[in-house]
Design an enzyme around this catalytic site. Structure first.
Site, mmCIF file in Angstrom:
data_model
loop_
_atom_site.group_PDB
_atom_site.id
_atom_site.type_symbol
_atom_site.label_atom_id
_atom_site.label_comp_id
_atom_site.label_asym_id
_atom_site.label_seq_id
_atom_site.Cartn_x
_atom_site.Cartn_y
_atom_site.Cartn_z
ATOM 1 N N THR A 227 66.469 55.981 89.045
ATOM 2 C CA THR A 227 65.566 56.572 88.057
ATOM 3 C C THR A 227 65.830 58.066 87.927
ATOM 4 O OG1 THR A 227 63.920 54.921 88.700
ATOM 5 C CG2 THR A 227 63.169 56.703 87.280
ATOM 6 N N ASP B 40 60.051 52.718 95.201
ATOM 7 C CA ASP B 40 60.353 51.289 95.261
ATOM 8 C C ASP B 40 59.113 50.453 94.964
ATOM 9 O OD1 ASP B 40 63.000 51.922 96.097
ATOM 10 O OD2 ASP B 40 62.249 52.214 98.125
ATOM 11 N N GLY C 90 67.170 54.113 98.922
ATOM 12 C CA GLY C 90 68.451 54.802 98.982
ATOM 13 C C GLY C 90 68.701 55.520 100.288
ATOM 14 N N GLU D 192 63.118 63.226 100.975
ATOM 15 C CA GLU D 192 62.228 63.049 99.830
ATOM 16 C C GLU D 192 60.782 63.389 100.199
ATOM 17 O OE1 GLU D 192 64.787 59.533 97.569
ATOM 18 O OE2 GLU D 192 63.139 58.992 98.906
#
Length: 219
Positions: free
Chosen positions: A37, A89, A102, A108
């Site tokens: 995305t 997700d 990932g 993140e």
């Protein structure tokens, strides 16, 4: 071969990413996530030709961003970000997330926590009624067998590359139940660098592509 459903979901990702890119303003410090995305976010953001500085959560995002002309720099000496944008997700109704497909979930989470506004983007397959396994994990190499034994229902991803910081990527396959309790248990397990459960308190906005439009929710 791209199926009709895959193409539809990819278009929804693009719509959500483009909507999120419009939230970025000149002069901002921007956190960039990782994944399919975010791959749509980068060209949408670059096309706006804003004067922004970015930090990336993975080498892939950093390379792609720089190729598109974005100013991506190391996350050093920067205490706060104005905005961070990333995919997920799973997105629960109360805003809890599962991230880390990932393998970059530790970075993140650091970037999301540093942002004044954390915006989550995704396609219509990401909202779920309740969170479900697997829950991504980043694990220390030292004492790995003992860590996996303590976790119980967890296993390394076969053939998966290490995290951006050389941690090992695994998945917890047990029931999620109350994500607050599971997050606390995973965080308290020695050898777990971090897990892919992100609390709703981190999330400011959720933008989901659905069909030919987007749905927005503020938390």
């Amino acid at each position: 071969m791209v199926t009709g459903l895959s193409a539809d979901l990819d278009n929804e990702k693009r719509l959500a990413a483009e909507a999120a890119a419009e939230l970025v303003e000149d002069g901002m410090l921007v956190g960039l996530g990782t994944g399919s995305t975010v791959a749509h976010l980068l060209p949408a953001l670059a096309a706006r030709k804003l004067d922004v500085r970015c930090v990336a959560t993975s080498d892939a995002t950093e390379r792609h961003g720089r190729e598109l002309g974005l100013a991506v720099e190391p996350f050093e000496g920067i205490e706060r970000l104005d905005i961070a944008i990333d995919g997920a997700d799973q997105i629960s109704p109360d805003g809890w997330l599962v991230k880390g497909g990932g393998g970059a979930h530790t970075r993140e989470k650091i970037v999301a926590a540093a942002a004044e506004r954390f915006v989550v983007i995704g396609d219509s397959s990401k909202p779920v009624e309740e969170l479900a396994p697997p829950i991504p994990l980043e694990l220390h190499r030292f004492g790995l067998a003992a860590t996996l034994h303590e976790l119980g229902e967890a296993a390394l991803r076969g053939g998966w590359p290490p995290s951006p910081d050389d941690g090992l990527i695994a998945d917890y396959a047990g029931a999620v139940g109350d994500p607050i309790l599971l997050a606390a248990r995973l965080s308290a397990t020695p050898g777990v660098v971090d897990h892919g459960l992100f609390p709703s308190a981190l999330v400011a906005d959720v933008i989901v592509g659905r069909g030919d439009g987007v749905e927005r929710r503020s938390l």
